[in-house]
Design an enzyme around this catalytic site. Structure first.
Site, mmCIF file in Angstrom:
data_model
loop_
_atom_site.group_PDB
_atom_site.id
_atom_site.type_symbol
_atom_site.label_atom_id
_atom_site.label_comp_id
_atom_site.label_asym_id
_atom_site.label_seq_id
_atom_site.Cartn_x
_atom_site.Cartn_y
_atom_site.Cartn_z
ATOM 1 C CG ASP A 293 50.888 32.246 35.895
ATOM 2 O OD1 ASP A 293 49.896 32.948 36.155
ATOM 3 O OD2 ASP A 293 50.988 31.576 34.844
ATOM 4 C CG HIS A 294 47.056 32.699 40.501
ATOM 5 N ND1 HIS A 294 46.461 33.933 40.343
ATOM 6 C CD2 HIS A 294 47.557 32.692 41.761
ATOM 7 C CE1 HIS A 294 46.581 34.640 41.455
ATOM 8 N NE2 HIS A 294 47.254 33.904 42.329
ATOM 9 C CG PHE A 473 45.886 32.950 30.888
ATOM 10 C CD1 PHE A 473 46.809 32.063 30.345
ATOM 11 C CD2 PHE A 473 44.540 32.686 30.695
ATOM 12 C CE1 PHE A 473 46.394 30.960 29.616
ATOM 13 C CE2 PHE A 473 44.121 31.576 29.963
ATOM 14 C CZ PHE A 473 45.056 30.712 29.421
ATOM 15 C CG HIS A 474 46.107 35.375 37.000
ATOM 16 N ND1 HIS A 474 45.291 34.708 37.913
ATOM 17 C CD2 HIS A 474 45.278 35.845 36.034
ATOM 18 C CE1 HIS A 474 44.041 34.785 37.508
ATOM 19 N NE2 HIS A 474 44.001 35.462 36.375
ATOM 20 N N PRO A 475 50.731 36.096 35.255
ATOM 21 C CG PRO A 475 51.830 36.607 33.252
ATOM 22 C CD PRO A 475 50.513 36.125 33.795
#
Length: 538
Positions: A293-294, A473-475
């Site tokens: 994630d980021h 919110f980039h899983p």
């Protein structure tokens, strides 16, 4: 019992693409299961409404991670779309494909057909770039991408000028020849409305007699006949139902729900499954691993000049922009608050950008999960400049807590668990300070509120990073693609290793996270997955 050629679980960024492409031509009967409901919702359709949708009980799974040691034991909030369109219906709409090296890296890991030259035609096919087509961009595709440079907040000019003074080049298109530089983000909107995959792909396909969309359908397990997937069990309105698949079951439920459903179905680490009383259908220890994630943080400033706070905070201002949006589909409510952006290298030794920039002409104090509202900003003029890492080296994992399909899984992202991740974010914090000292930024900065002028040395900056960083919110990566069944879940054709007629087509297959926002590459995976499935069927 209903029977279809393909059963797709999840009507999200990839699932809607699959539903459209697989049902095209009328040759195949397709069922699309979605746990959420309709996307015909004001907070979904109005672009800035994502500030509400991010915390909406009916539109969002609202996951929380376990306490994260690298975040001083804090939990991280993970919004994921529980609605037709999935997270493309609740995201900030920024359209970023990723770097060419990202996809060449996927190919180098043993995934032929996934290099940049392979996926670029898919990116071009899926896009209707309002600015027109060129060597990199597409025109006439389902997904509308809008250039907002002419309508962003005036303070974006200071940000762009400050970025160039700080040493960054001006980049008119982060999805063109290079990602590096500073510029204005493009967003997925069409005529002032959000253009999700529900709008772009599913809406035109729903008229087809061979496509059935089943909402409020919470998938509870994949059905198997030996090692072959033959259907899906789901609950709808309190009743257990089943749907059968003649050709394939396709999981497109996302980086959280897809590995969760596999584990609930007996596909995963045998020790985990046995601990929860689940019969092992297939031992696949990589399910739920490789979580990426980021993460990022903001520097918050009080502004010398008016910002969106002055428009969105007073009730009269909200009334004015609301009327403008209703009458003309324009103004601040038709945009994302992430307006300026960019990608840069935190040190000259790096071969490509490793950090993303965000400029938002609005500020707000981050509250506990469930409380933030973009239309209730600070009661003073303020703005944010933020960063997030492009290629984190920290890896986490996801696992079911029990055999209950309605129980949220245990998510441990292990943020900042490597020294490399800590150091590059420290370098990014120093860059933000350098950016703030440029002439154009000094014109608009009255004071730095966070982290504040007292935070100066590296030790204090790292403490601030650990205390205030959060997911962007980039899983992805929890059902990684690769040739080795011991370390990956799906092969390069997105077939689950060791099983028949079961595919995964969503962001969980990313072997490594791409640079920037993930919606665009996830849609591309949907396009690629549809091509692979149809080719194998033929």
């Amino acid at each position: 019992m209903d029977e279809f050629d393909y059963v797709i679980v999840g009507a999200g960024s990839a699932g809607c693409v699959l539903a459209n492409r697989l049902s095209d031509g009328g040759r195949h009967r397709v069922a699309l299961l979605e746990a959420g409901g309709s996307d015909l919702n004001f907070w979904v359709r109005m672009p800035i409404g994502y500030g509400k949708a991010f915390y909406h009980d009916r539109l969002n799974w609202k996951y929380l991670t376990e306490p994260v040691p690298g975040f001083d034991g804090r939990q991280s909030y993970w919004p994921r779309g529980k609605v037709i369109g999935g997270s493309s219906s609740i995201n900030a709409m920024v359209f970023i494909r990723g770097q060419a090296e990202d996809f060449d890296g996927w190919r180098a890991l043993g995934n032929p057909g996934w290099g940049y030259e392979d996926v670029l035609p898919l990116f071009r096919r899926m896009e209707n770039n309002v600015a027109g087509a060129d060597e990199w961009r597409g025109k006439g595709g389902p997904l509308t991408v809008t250039n907002i440079e002419g309508v962003v907040h005036p303070l974006c000019r200071n940000y762009l000028a400050g970025g160039t003074e700080a040493g960054l080049s001006r980049n008119p298109d982060f999805n063109g020849v290079t990602q590096e530089g500073v510029g204005i983000y493009q967003i997925t909107t069409r005529n002032g409305f959000r253009c999700s995959t529900a709008t772009a792909y599913l809406a035109p396909a729903r008229r087809r007699a061979n496509l059935r969309v089943i909402t409020a359908a919470h998938a509870t397990r994949v059905l198997f006949d030996g090692k072959r997937a033959v259907g899906v069990e789901y609950r709808q309105g309190g009743e257990a139902r089943q749907v059968r698949a003649r050709c394939a079951v396709i999981l497109a439920a996302g980086a959280v729900n897809t590995p969760q459903l596999l584990q609930l179905s007996g596909v995963g680490d045998p020790a985990l499954l046995k601990r929860h009383g689940i019969d092992v259908v297939h031992a696949a220890p990589a399910v739920g691993r490789n979580l990426q994630d980021h993460i990022g943080f903001d520097h918050l400033y009080r502004s010398r000049q008016p910002t969106l706070n002055d428009v969105l905070r007073p009730w009269l201002g909200r009334l004015r922009v609301g009327l403008r949006y209703v009458l003309t589909r324009s103004g601040p409510l038709s945009l994302s608050v992430n307006q300026g952006g960019g990608f840069f290298r935190t040190s000259p030794e790096r071969m490509r950008p490793n950090m993303q920039l965000y400029f938002s002409p609005v500020s707000y104090t981050r509250a506990i999960p469930g409380r933030r509202a973009l239309m209730s900003p600070d009661p003073f003029p303020g703005f944010l400049v933020g960063v997030s890492n492009c290629h984190p080296t920290s890896r986490g994992q996801l696992a079911i807590r029990s055999a209950d399909p309605f129980a949220a899984p245990e998510i441990q992202p292990n943020y900042l668990s490597t020294e490399e991740d800590v150091q590059e974010l420290l370098e990014a914090a120093h860059f933000l300070r350098r950016l703030s000292r440029t002439g154009p930024m000094r014109e608009i900065i009255e004071e730095e509120i966070r982290p504040g002028p007292a935070i100066l040395d590296d030790e204090d900056l790292i403490a601030d990073i650990r205390a205030r960083s959060g997911s962007v919110f980039h899983p992805c990566g929890t059902c990684a693609m690769g040739p080795d069944a011991a370390t990956s879940v799906v092969d390069p054709r997105l077939r689950v290793h060791g099983l028949e007629a079961l595919r995964v087509v969503d962001a969980s297959v990313f072997p490594r996270i791409t640079a920037g926002n993930l919606n665009a590459p996830t849609i591309m995976v949907g396009e690629k997955g549809a091509d692979l499935i149809l080719a194998d069927t033929r």
